[in-house]
Design a protein around this motif. Structure first.
Motif, PDB file in Angstrom:
ATOM      1  N   GLY A  19       0.823  -1.200   0.000  1.00  0.00           N
ATOM      2  CA  GLY A  19       0.000   0.000   0.000  1.00  0.00           C
ATOM      3  C   GLY A  19       0.857   1.249   0.000  1.00  0.00           C
ATOM      4  O   GLY A  19       2.068   1.194  -0.264  1.00  0.00           O
ATOM      5  N   ARG A  44      -1.434  -3.821   7.470  1.00  0.00           N
ATOM      6  CA  ARG A  44      -2.642  -4.328   6.811  1.00  0.00           C
ATOM      7  C   ARG A  44      -3.075  -3.433   5.656  1.00  0.00           C
ATOM      8  O   ARG A  44      -3.775  -3.896   4.746  1.00  0.00           O
ATOM      9  CB  ARG A  44      -3.777  -4.451   7.828  1.00  0.00           C
ATOM     10  CG  ARG A  44      -3.487  -5.460   8.935  1.00  0.00           C
ATOM     11  CD  ARG A  44      -4.615  -5.559   9.929  1.00  0.00           C
ATOM     12  NE  ARG A  44      -4.863  -4.303  10.619  1.00  0.00           N
ATOM     13  CZ  ARG A  44      -5.260  -4.218  11.883  1.00  0.00           C
ATOM     14  NH1 ARG A  44      -5.441  -5.324  12.593  1.00  0.00           N
ATOM     15  NH2 ARG A  44      -5.484  -3.056  12.443  1.00  0.00           N
ATOM     16  N   THR A  45      -2.678  -2.152   5.707  1.00  0.00           N
ATOM     17  CA  THR A  45      -3.146  -1.213   4.682  1.00  0.00           C
ATOM     18  C   THR A  45      -2.024  -0.418   4.029  1.00  0.00           C
ATOM     19  O   THR A  45      -2.265   0.284   3.047  1.00  0.00           O
ATOM     20  CB  THR A  45      -4.135  -0.211   5.295  1.00  0.00           C
ATOM     21  OG1 THR A  45      -3.506   0.475   6.394  1.00  0.00           O
ATOM     22  CG2 THR A  45      -5.392  -0.922   5.779  1.00  0.00           C
ATOM     23  N   ARG A  46      -0.790  -0.518   4.555  1.00  0.00           N
ATOM     24  CA  ARG A  46       0.314   0.295   4.056  1.00  0.00           C
ATOM     25  C   ARG A  46       1.593  -0.531   3.930  1.00  0.00           C
ATOM     26  O   ARG A  46       1.726  -1.587   4.557  1.00  0.00           O
ATOM     27  CB  ARG A  46       0.564   1.488   4.991  1.00  0.00           C
ATOM     28  CG  ARG A  46      -0.579   2.498   5.014  1.00  0.00           C
ATOM     29  CD  ARG A  46      -0.268   3.662   5.943  1.00  0.00           C
ATOM     30  NE  ARG A  46      -1.315   4.661   5.951  1.00  0.00           N
ATOM     31  CZ  ARG A  46      -1.365   5.726   5.149  1.00  0.00           C
ATOM     32  NH1 ARG A  46      -0.399   5.917   4.260  1.00  0.00           N
ATOM     33  NH2 ARG A  46      -2.352   6.596   5.223  1.00  0.00           N
ATOM     34  N   GLU A 253      -3.564   7.220  12.311  1.00  0.00           N
ATOM     35  CA  GLU A 253      -4.357   6.811  11.157  1.00  0.00           C
ATOM     36  C   GLU A 253      -5.359   7.882  10.760  1.00  0.00           C
ATOM     37  O   GLU A 253      -5.515   8.203   9.570  1.00  0.00           O
ATOM     38  CB  GLU A 253      -5.074   5.498  11.473  1.00  0.00           C
ATOM     39  CG  GLU A 253      -5.738   4.840  10.297  1.00  0.00           C
ATOM     40  CD  GLU A 253      -6.103   3.405  10.621  1.00  0.00           C
ATOM     41  OE1 GLU A 253      -5.749   2.518   9.820  1.00  0.00           O
ATOM     42  OE2 GLU A 253      -6.734   3.167  11.664  1.00  0.00           O
TER      43      GLU A 253
END
Length: 273
Positions: A19, A44-46, A253
Motif C-alpha cells: 500500500g 494491513r493497509t500500508r 491513522e
C-alpha cells in the motif's frame, strides 16, 4: 533485513505490507523494533518501513563521525532506495531530527509528518529541555541505573507493565554507544525563517505523563511549526506509541486519512475551476 550503505554507516531497515508508504523513525532510547505494535496495525493497509538510525539496532556507524546533522540525509537516502511516491512519515523523539529538516528542505517527499514525544528541531525557548535530555542519556551511557520514569515512562505503565519495560531496556542495550549530547548543537536548529515556505501537513503529539521533556513541550514545539496540529495523550508519557498503542495508532491513522480526504477535496475543487 535489507541494508543501505551511506557515508560512514550501514543502515538496517525493515519493510512489510503493501500500500502507500509509511516510514517510522525511532528515538534515542531504543531502535526500530519498538514499533512492533505500529507495524502489526499499519501493515494491513500500508507498506511500512522502519529504520534503525545510524548507531542504533542493526545500523552500524563510525562513532567518531556520528552527528544528528546526518539523520535527515540518511532518511532521504532510504526514501531514494525504497519509496517512489510521497510517504507518510512518523518520527518519535530524536527521530524528529530526521523527519523535520527533510520536510523543510524537500516537502515533495511527504504526504504528511507526525512528530511524537519531541521538542523537535524547531527552535524556541522550549529547547532548554534538551539539556536535561542530554544529561539523562549521559547517565544511561555511563551505566547508571536511571528510573524508567526519568526516561519518560508514566508511573502507571511502569507499575502495570514491567515486562514491556524490560523489553524496552533489552532493545536499548542493542545500540552502539554514540555521543547524543550533540543534539543541542546550534547548527541543528530550524529557525522561523526556515519555515517561510513550509507546507507539509504536520501533527505534533505528546503525553502529559512525561518526566523526560515535560507534558506540554510538544505544544510549544508545535507553535514553532506553521500550520501544525497537536494532540495530547493524557494517560501516557514520552512513548505513547509504546504505552497505549491502540490509541496512538488511531490518532496517527485518522491524521493521515484526514490529509488524504482534504487533498481529494482540493483536487476536485481545482478540477471544477
Amino acid at each position: 533485513m535489507p541494508f543501505l550503505d551511506v557515508p560512514n554507516a550501514r543502515l538496517r531497515y525493515d519493510v512489510v505490507g503493501d500500500g502507500p508508504p509509511m516510514i517510522f523513525v525511532h528515538g534515542a532510547g531504543a531502535n526500530s523494533t519498538v514499533f512492533f505494535q505500529q507495524v502489526a496495525h499499519f501493515q494491513r493497509t500500508r507498506r511500512v518501513i522502519c529504520l534503525d538510525m545510524r548507531g542504533f539496532g542493526g545500523s552500524i556507524c563510525d562513532a567518531a563521525t556520528f552527528h544528528p546533522r546526518l539523520f535527515s540525509q540518511d532518511l532521504a537516502r532510504l526514501m531514494d532506495a525504497e519509496v517512489s511516491e510521497p510517504a507518510a512519515v512518523v518520527c518519535q523523539s530524536m527521530g524528529a531530527w530526521s523527519g523535520l529538516p527533510l520536510a523543510v528542505r524537500e516537502p515533495e517527499r511527504f504526504t504528511g509528518l507526525v512528530l511524537s514525544g519531541s521538542p523537535t528541531p524547531a527552535y524556541g525557548p522550549h529547547h532548554k529541555v534538551l539539556e536535561q535530555v542530554s544529561e539523562r542519556f549521559r547517565r544511561v551511557a555511563a551505566g547508571e541505573a536511571v528510573p524508567p520514569q526519568d526516561l519518560g515512562f508514566s508511573e502507571r505503565f511502569v507499575a502495570e507493565r514491567p515486562e514491556l519495560i524490560a523489553l524496552y531496556q533489552m532493545l536499548a542495550r542493542m545500540n552502539q554507544k554514540v555521543d547524543l549530547s550533540t543534539i543541542t548543537d546550534a547548527e541543528l536548529r530550524i529557525m522561523p525563517e526556515h519555515f517561510s515556505d513550509y507546507r507539509v501537513p504536520t501533527l505534533v503529539m505528546g503525553g502529559v505523563q512525561n518526566r523526560l521533556i515535560g507534558g506540554e513541550t510538544h505544544l510549544a514545539a508545535a507553535r514553532c511549526i506553521p500550520g501544525a496540529r497537536t494532540y495530547t495523550f493524557t494517560e501516557s508519557g514520552h512513548s505513547s506509541y509504546f504505552e497505549e498503542p491502540q490509541h496512538y495508532n488511531s490518532v496517527v491513522e485518522n491524521f493521515f486519512d484526514d490529509i488524504e480526504e482534504e487533498r481529494g477535496v482540493a483536487e476536485k475543487e481545482s478540477d471544477a475551476c
